[in-house]
Design a protein around this motif. Structure first.
Motif, PDB file in Angstrom:
ATOM      1  N   GLU A   1      26.136 -11.869  58.935  1.00 44.48           N
ATOM      2  CA  GLU A   1      26.949 -13.095  58.979  1.00 44.48           C
ATOM      3  C   GLU A   1      28.429 -12.731  59.104  1.00 44.48           C
ATOM      4  OE1 GLU A   1      28.284 -17.134  58.555  1.00 44.48           O
ATOM      5  OE2 GLU A   1      26.400 -16.207  59.212  1.00 44.48           O
ATOM      6  N   GLY A   2      28.882 -11.748  58.324  1.00 49.91           N
ATOM      7  CA  GLY A   2      30.265 -11.293  58.440  1.00 49.91           C
ATOM      8  C   GLY A   2      30.531 -10.645  59.777  1.00 49.91           C
TER       9      GLY A   2
ATOM     10  N   VAL B   1      30.911 -13.502  62.393  1.00 47.64           N
ATOM     11  CA  VAL B   1      32.188 -14.217  62.294  1.00 47.64           C
ATOM     12  C   VAL B   1      33.336 -13.322  62.766  1.00 47.64           C
ATOM     13  CG1 VAL B   1      33.803 -15.315  60.701  1.00 47.64           C
ATOM     14  CG2 VAL B   1      31.360 -15.689  60.431  1.00 47.64           C
TER      15      VAL B   1
ATOM     16  N   SER C   1      33.965 -11.730  56.943  1.00 41.03           N
ATOM     17  CA  SER C   1      34.451 -13.114  56.946  1.00 41.03           C
ATOM     18  C   SER C   1      35.908 -13.181  56.520  1.00 41.03           C
ATOM     19  CB  SER C   1      33.586 -13.971  56.018  1.00 41.03           C
ATOM     20  OG  SER C   1      32.237 -13.971  56.436  1.00 41.03           O
TER      21      SER C   1
ATOM     22  N   PHE D   1      38.966 -14.580  58.819  1.00 43.01           N
ATOM     23  CA  PHE D   1      39.782 -15.728  58.437  1.00 43.01           C
ATOM     24  C   PHE D   1      41.262 -15.360  58.371  1.00 43.01           C
ATOM     25  CE2 PHE D   1      35.933 -17.503  55.892  1.00 43.01           C
ATOM     26  CZ  PHE D   1      35.301 -17.777  57.088  1.00 43.01           C
TER      27      PHE D   1
ATOM     28  N   GLU E   1      37.419 -21.375  61.382  1.00 39.66           N
ATOM     29  CA  GLU E   1      36.813 -20.682  60.248  1.00 39.66           C
ATOM     30  C   GLU E   1      35.398 -21.155  59.929  1.00 39.66           C
ATOM     31  OE1 GLU E   1      39.560 -20.976  57.037  1.00 39.66           O
ATOM     32  OE2 GLU E   1      41.059 -19.685  57.988  1.00 39.66           O
TER      33      GLU E   1
ATOM     34  N   SER F   1      30.545 -20.235  62.391  1.00 39.16           N
ATOM     35  CA  SER F   1      29.181 -19.721  62.296  1.00 39.16           C
ATOM     36  C   SER F   1      28.232 -20.654  61.550  1.00 39.16           C
ATOM     37  CB  SER F   1      29.186 -18.353  61.606  1.00 39.16           C
ATOM     38  OG  SER F   1      27.886 -17.946  61.298  1.00 39.16           O
TER      39      SER F   1
END
Length: 311
Positions: free
Chosen positions: A50-51, A54, A111, A115, A225, A228
């Motif tokens: 997931e990170g 992103v 993430s 960001f 941001e 995802s």
């Protein structure tokens, strides 16, 4: 008769919209699930995708914006994903490091970096990945719009077929599976298990990075941001549902993509009631699949023996 014809046209437009949406929304799912599939085949879990997704979406968008070339952005997204995944592979090769804990840390790191570094990229527009126009045969604007196919989707289909063949028929695939099923056997034959897993994790990160490029450079085609919405984590569950099979990952990605596209497809044909409820379908589907696969007999079927879940 006109009423029947209108109902048929409405249904046809809805089905085409869901199909086109399944491909658009399912492309990141496909890339990340293939990435996790090849990583887990080597005996390592990477919950940090997931990170990776992103961060690579942000990096690909930024590189495409600064260079003015979308394909440089796509390669940059893949390279940034590979870099983060390489970090995960190296950390997990250390003694007494837990794959799952390291993956969660990687997810937060990726993430957070995205960001922080991506704040200047929220407003600008970067060049977009070109689309294959498969709906030119139709006079319906909805059909033509729905059948604009992301060029990364055929690449994902090709990768799925290549991995399915490679895992069974190539030396690399057999060594990769051996490292995932029996590290002792791999070491006895003179292979470096850590080296194999680091290579597989890095390759998986590159492929997941292509999924990130699909998010920021095609659909929705911008950087923010909330881009995802947990697709990287859903893709990990998708691999379990697909029983670690690349071709099943393709069909599962289309299923999840279709679920995610259901709300916009209904809205495109004028049905807006319950729109936000339909947006929750992919997450409900994830929960149902996790419940369905939670029994020990089902969850272990097809799993590499070296994964923590199957020890």
């Amino acid at each position: 008769m006109n009423t029947d014809l209108d109902a048929f046209t409405l249904t046809l437009n809805l089905l085409v919209a869901v199909l086109g949406g399944a491909i658009r929304v399912g492309t990141p799912f496909l890339m990340v699930s293939l990435a996790e599939c090849i990583t887990e085949k080597s005996g390592r879990i990477n919950l940090g995708l997931e990170g990776v997704l992103v961060f690579s979406a942000m990096a690909g968008f930024g590189i495409a914006y600064l260079s003015g070339n979308v394909w440089i952005g796509v390669l940059g997204a893949g390279a940034s994903g590979a870099l983060l995944a390489l970090l995960h592979g190296l950390v997990c090769s250390l003694p007494r490091v837990n794959d799952i804990a390291a993956g969660i840390a990687l997810m937060l790191l990726g993430s957070g970096l995205a960001f922080y570094l991506g704040k200047p990229l929220i407003q600008p527009q970067a060049p977009q990945i070109p689309a294959l126009a498969l709906g030119e045969w139709s006079s319906s604007p909805q059909v033509r719009s729905a059948l604009q196919i992301n060029l990364l989707f055929p690449l994902g289909v090709l990768l799925a077929a290549l991995f399915a063949w490679g895992f069974k028929s190539t030396r690399f695939g057999l060594v990769l599976r051996m490292a995932g099923d029996s590290s002792d056997a791999a070491r006895a034959l003179g292979y470096s298990v850590n080296g194999i897993r680091i290579a597989a994790t890095t390759l998986g990160g590159f492929i997941a990075g292509l999924g990130g490029a699909s998010l920021s450079l095609y659909y929705p085609g911008s950087w923010n941001e909330g881009l995802s919405s947990g697709q990287g984590l859903i893709a990990v569950a998708l691999v379990i549902f697909a029983r670690w099979s690349p071709m099943r990952c393709l069909w599962a990605a289309l299923l999840f993509g279709g679920a995610g596209a259901l709300g916009p497809a209904l809205q495109s044909v004028g049905i807006s009631e319950g729109y936000y409820l339909f947006n929750a379908v992919p997450y409900v589907l994830t929960l149902l699949i996790l419940v369905w696969t939670c029994s020990p007999r089902r969850s272990l079927q097809g799993a590499p023996a070296e994964l923590g879940m199957s020890r």
